[in-house]
Design an enzyme around this catalytic site. Sequence first.
Site: not given
Length: 681
Positions: A343-345, A365-366, A395, A400, A403, A411, A415, A475, A676
Amino acid sequence: MELKSTNKAFGGEVRKYTHASTATGTPMTFSVYVPPAASLAKCPTIYYLSGLTCTDDNAVQKGGAFQACAELGCMMVFPDTSPRGDDVADDDAYDLGKGAGFYVDATTEPWAKHYKMYTYVTQELPALIEANLPAAPGLKSICGHSMGGHGALTIAFKSPNQWASTSAFAPICNPIECPWGRKAFASYGVDGAAHDATELLKANGKAFYPDVLVDQGLDDQFLAEQLGIDTFEAAAKVAGQKVSVCKHAGFDHSYFFISSFMADHVKFHANALNKKAEETALVDVAAADDAMLAEFAKTAGKPIACKAAVAWSANQPLSDETVVVAPPKAGEIRVKVVANALCHTDVYTLDGQDPEGLFPCILGHEAGAIVESVGPGVTSVSPGDHVIPCYTPQCNQAACIFCASPKTNLCPAIRGTQGQGVMPDGTTRFTTVDGKEIFHFMGCSTFAEYTVIAEISAAKINRRMPLNKACLFGCGVSTGLGAVWNTCKVTAGSSVAVFGLGAVGLAVVQAAKMAGASRIIGVDLNKDKFAVASKLGCTDCVCPADHGDTPVQSVIVNMTKWGVDYSFDCTGNTQVMRAALECAHRGWGESCVIGVAAAGKEIATRPFQLVTGRVWKGTAFGGWKSRSSVPRLVERCLAGELPVDHYVTHQFEANGDVAKATNEAIEALHGGNCLRAVVNY
């Protein structure tokens, strides 16, 4: 098997092959459409049998099946209608001999030597296809037209466990009672009743399939004398066999008729093939089998040493390292990463533009992964489950409010620690072999063969989904889809502008098209992206460089008079974010920020833009509640409703060097023609 030609079509390939047939004793030719999905996993296959006088070329060139096959991930095979060659027996009449094999095995001379089309289609050709092409073993359906419709119905009825479904266009339904059939069966020396769909229904006395699809033109010149559809329907009714016969006024026996309804047949078979795959788990995916579970049992509760691509500092290539991954603690799971999309992130953080970027760290993260072990208190997943790690947790705790609210997916349960590059207890699960700690990234860190994530970050998915395809939902693709369906709720008939036609932008285009948007304007400086954008739904493509000093927002407003109903920034460029807002429709236009801006950047516009009714909003992960929503997206993909294969433009094999493969993927992403890049571990 020799490849004779290949042509691109709808992201896949049409290939023509020849091979020496043991069934017919002659060279045989067939064509096959290989869909884009075949680059990621083996596909189910639909066999199409042609009618009298045809070759494989007729349906390939005029049948109109390829777009539906591409969208639904089905391969389609087109065999010839008979053996051919100078020493092959023939007849002067069009309805006997070459081009008229009737999909039976002849027993009388001069036909017996070569005319073995039943054996060829039912045994030799499927074995050849599954051995040499990306065909999922045992997942096949069959359809055909006229003589080929006869062949499809009888072949399926004679071996219903071998074929997931059958359908036909204007089939010869009762050949023992029509001139074509009586002539062929008598000449070839076969038992007509054993190759007659109507007689097979009568003899069986019960249904072969939940449904059989038949399309018939009512202006078909052969309907009354040759086809016998009414007799077939009557026999089906007595046997309890559902037959969906769709009769069409004004249509004849030609490929104009076939191409008009071909997509319906592809969808019919795709649904049956998906159901069979679900029931029998025949699709070739990296499932956690007994051997893998046994290996997992050996490592559970112990540190695992594995390969990882470590980012030691910003603006430096990833380094191939052996890292030690600690066992999961309470509320955590350790997973074996099978495939990872870039991913670009990830690149944005590696380039030092992420204000939360910490080094050294393991990015990524993908991913698609398999649960290796679980920590105390984990109940939602077990070893062997397939999961997608999600950077946005869910969660589901009663306390929460995020959620519990349908308004957001943000959520905050973990974090704080996630942003600090550690697990919820404030510590890391990664160290080098000499004990140096390595930070986590976005709660995922999937540029490693094993990683530890929070249970509340794991979306459990159907094991039938190939993990090198499932990773796309971790993502970017999900974000683009959700921005349209959740954040802005784009309505049918509306107009949309999409700034940035990378994977996220194209997901926005795809979602807008599925939502019924009537006009979709794609904006990008790279015109090479316009072709795929148009295929996915863009009605207009705009390159800002083509308009000199005129701001692109003015170009779009002039194209639409008042602007678009919805606009989406998928670039992370704050000037583009402004342009996206300012091309939104006066009075009600909505503009959604998706792209992540570089550290310290701020957005700006004149307040007048908001006073006059425009709404500026943003989205994270497309508003999806990860653990409950991602599995549903995967199911839609498996059902053929949500194709995603077109996003994977590059694939790399890690082969034990995760960093090398990932660095190559990063280079591809910088090249400008990559949506991708998937790294298979």
